[in-house]
Design a protein around this motif. Structure first.
Motif, short mmCIF file in Angstrom:
data_model
loop_
_atom_site.label_atom_id
_atom_site.label_comp_id
_atom_site.label_asym_id
_atom_site.label_seq_id
_atom_site.Cartn_x
_atom_site.Cartn_y
_atom_site.Cartn_z
N ARG A 13 0.84 -1.20 0.00
CA ARG A 13 0.00 0.00 0.00
C ARG A 13 0.87 1.25 0.00
O ARG A 13 2.05 1.19 0.32
CB ARG A 13 -0.91 0.00 1.22
CG ARG A 13 -0.17 0.08 2.53
CD ARG A 13 -1.03 -0.11 3.75
NE ARG A 13 -1.81 -1.30 3.76
CZ ARG A 13 -1.40 -2.48 4.20
NH1 ARG A 13 -0.18 -2.60 4.67
NH2 ARG A 13 -2.20 -3.53 4.17
N THR A 31 -0.99 -1.43 -6.90
CA THR A 31 -2.36 -1.02 -6.60
C THR A 31 -3.31 -2.21 -6.78
O THR A 31 -2.93 -3.24 -7.34
CB THR A 31 -2.83 0.12 -7.53
OG1 THR A 31 -2.93 -0.40 -8.87
CG2 THR A 31 -1.89 1.30 -7.49
N LYS A 32 -4.54 -2.04 -6.32
CA LYS A 32 -5.53 -3.10 -6.48
C LYS A 32 -5.87 -3.35 -7.94
O LYS A 32 -6.36 -4.40 -8.31
CB LYS A 32 -6.78 -2.78 -5.68
CG LYS A 32 -6.51 -2.83 -4.20
CD LYS A 32 -7.74 -3.00 -3.39
CE LYS A 32 -7.29 -3.09 -1.94
NZ LYS A 32 -8.27 -3.67 -1.09
N SER A 67 -4.62 1.80 0.89
CA SER A 67 -4.43 0.47 0.33
C SER A 67 -4.89 0.34 -1.12
O SER A 67 -4.60 -0.66 -1.76
CB SER A 67 -5.13 -0.58 1.19
OG SER A 67 -6.51 -0.29 1.28
N ASN A 68 -5.59 1.31 -1.65
CA ASN A 68 -6.12 1.21 -3.01
C ASN A 68 -5.23 1.81 -4.08
O ASN A 68 -5.06 1.23 -5.14
CB ASN A 68 -7.50 1.87 -3.09
CG ASN A 68 -8.50 1.14 -2.23
OD1 ASN A 68 -8.58 -0.07 -2.24
ND2 ASN A 68 -9.27 1.90 -1.46
#
Length: 81
Positions: A13, A31-32, A67-68
């Motif tokens: 993250r 990243t996600k 976290s995204n």
């Protein structure tokens, strides 16, 4: 004498930590969406110091995480890979 060594950290993250300030650290995370993002911890912190210092999480936990993705307000400081 200035610290010319660069530390590298790979994490899950985006993170700004008080313990990393002044350590010349390059942080890389995925990243996600699967994009790899790298940034200079000190450059991002110094550019937005007042913003980070005013955050409750930064005062309480001594860090800010996302976290995204890399936050929109500091994407212009992203390093290219």
């Amino acid at each position: 004498m200035t610290n010319s060594t660069t530390n590298s950290i790979t994490t899950k993250r985006f993170v700004i930590r008080q313990s990393l300030i002044g350590k010349n650290t390059i942080i890389t995370f995925v990243t996600k969406k699967g994009d790899t993002v790298s940034y200079s911890h000190d450059d991002v912190y110094n550019a937005h110091k007042s913003r980070f210092d005013a955050m409750n999480c930064f005062t309480k936990y001594k860090s800010y995480t996302n976290s995204n993705a890399m936050p929109a307000f500091c994407r212009n400081l992203q390093l290219t890979k």
